[in-house]
Design an enzyme around this catalytic site. Structure first.
Site, PDB file in Angstrom:
ATOM      1  CG  ASP A  22      -2.026   0.884   1.077  1.00 31.99           C
ATOM      2  OD1 ASP A  22      -1.838   1.768   0.539  1.00 31.99           O
ATOM      3  OD2 ASP A  22      -2.568   0.787   2.055  1.00 31.99           O
ATOM      4  CG  ASN A  70      -7.072  -2.074  -6.068  1.00 36.52           C
ATOM      5  OD1 ASN A  70      -6.405  -3.182  -5.170  1.00 36.52           O
ATOM      6  ND2 ASN A  70      -7.876  -1.246  -5.398  1.00 36.52           N
TER       7      ASN A  70
END
Ligand code: FPP
Length: 246
Positions: A22, A70
């Site tokens: 991340d 996503n």
């Protein structure tokens, strides 16, 4: 760097490390760049961390590269990520072969563009004899998807009388998860300061040790991996027992 690596107890190495990579977007923003610049830099960290894990003797490394959620990102970011994936699969197949690493994928791959599926299948096939480490990419993956797809397959087998409901236990259930054949992750690393599991291998991570670092993924080096493993090695893993019982 060599110092940290040497401090790692090879006898107590996590067999399976899972990572939530991340912070690529924030890394790019800090430099005044567009998000794909961060993802490109993140791909370099993938290479470093995979190499470091294989060198240490870690058997399974599973990277959260693209979650089911996503797909909701802007279209151009999604297509940039897919292109980056193809580019890296083509570029790094030699690295995988030279390091005796097999590539695997977990997730709903039917959602991926054809070109990505083709490149993935090719790389998986060409590296299938890799014995040193299994590198899994979680693509179009979510933990809830994984549990549900396992339930669907099992339910179908029950319907077709190939299985009895009373046969369903933990040992049997895990054989239907996308991680079939892998040990549960012992260590989860999440970069960028977020402290969440974000629908990653939620069934498999029941007893996983969690390690959160503020380092953004593109800055995550081999040294950062060694630090996370050293931290893991200080933990007492009790699995519900008392310290005295261990
Ligand atoms: C999270 O950062 C990262 C991703 C959703 C994609 C991960 C992709 C890579 C590391 C690049 C290529 C991968 C391979 C396997 C070659 P973010 O975009 O959520 O960052 P932010 O939270 O700072 O916005």
């Amino acid at each position: 760097m060599a110092d940290l690596k040497n401090k790692i107890n090879k006898e107590k190495l996590p067999q399976h490390i899972a990572i939530i990579m991340d912070g690529n977007g924030r890394w790019a923003k800090k430099r005044g760049g567009i998000r794909i610049i961060g993802h490109r830099a993140g791909a370099k960290s993938v290479k470093n961390v995979a190499e470091a894990s294989a060198e240490l003797g870690v058997k399974y490394l599973t990277l959260y590269a693209f979650s089911t959620e996503n797909w909701n990102r802007p279209k151009d970011e999604v297509s940039n990520l897919m292109e980056l994936l193809i580019e890296n699969l083509q570029k790094e197949i030699k690295t995988l072969l030279n390091n005796d690493i097999s590539l695997n994928v977990i997730g709903d791959t039917s959602m991926l563009p054809d070109k990505v599926q083709k490149n993935l299948n090719k790389t998986i096939d060409e590296t299938k004899h890799g014995k040193r480490m299994c590198l899994s990419l979680a693509l179009s993956y979510s933990g809830r998807w994984d549990i549900i797809q396992a339930c669907q397959t099992i339910a179908m087998k029950v319907k077709q009388k190939e299985l009895n409901p009373e046969d369903i236990d933990q040992n049997m259930f895990v054989q239907y998860l996308s991680t079939m054949g892998m040990p549960d992750p012992e260590l989860l690393i999440r970069t960028s300061g977020e402290k969440r599991i974000s629908n990653y291998m939620i069934y498999q991570m029941a007893y996983t040790e969690l390690y959160f670092t503020k380092t953004l993924w593109p800055d995550f080096s081999k040294n950062h991996l060694y630090k996370a493993i050293l931290d893991f090695q200080t933990r007492e893993r009790r699995f519900g027992k008392t310290s005295e019982q261990l």
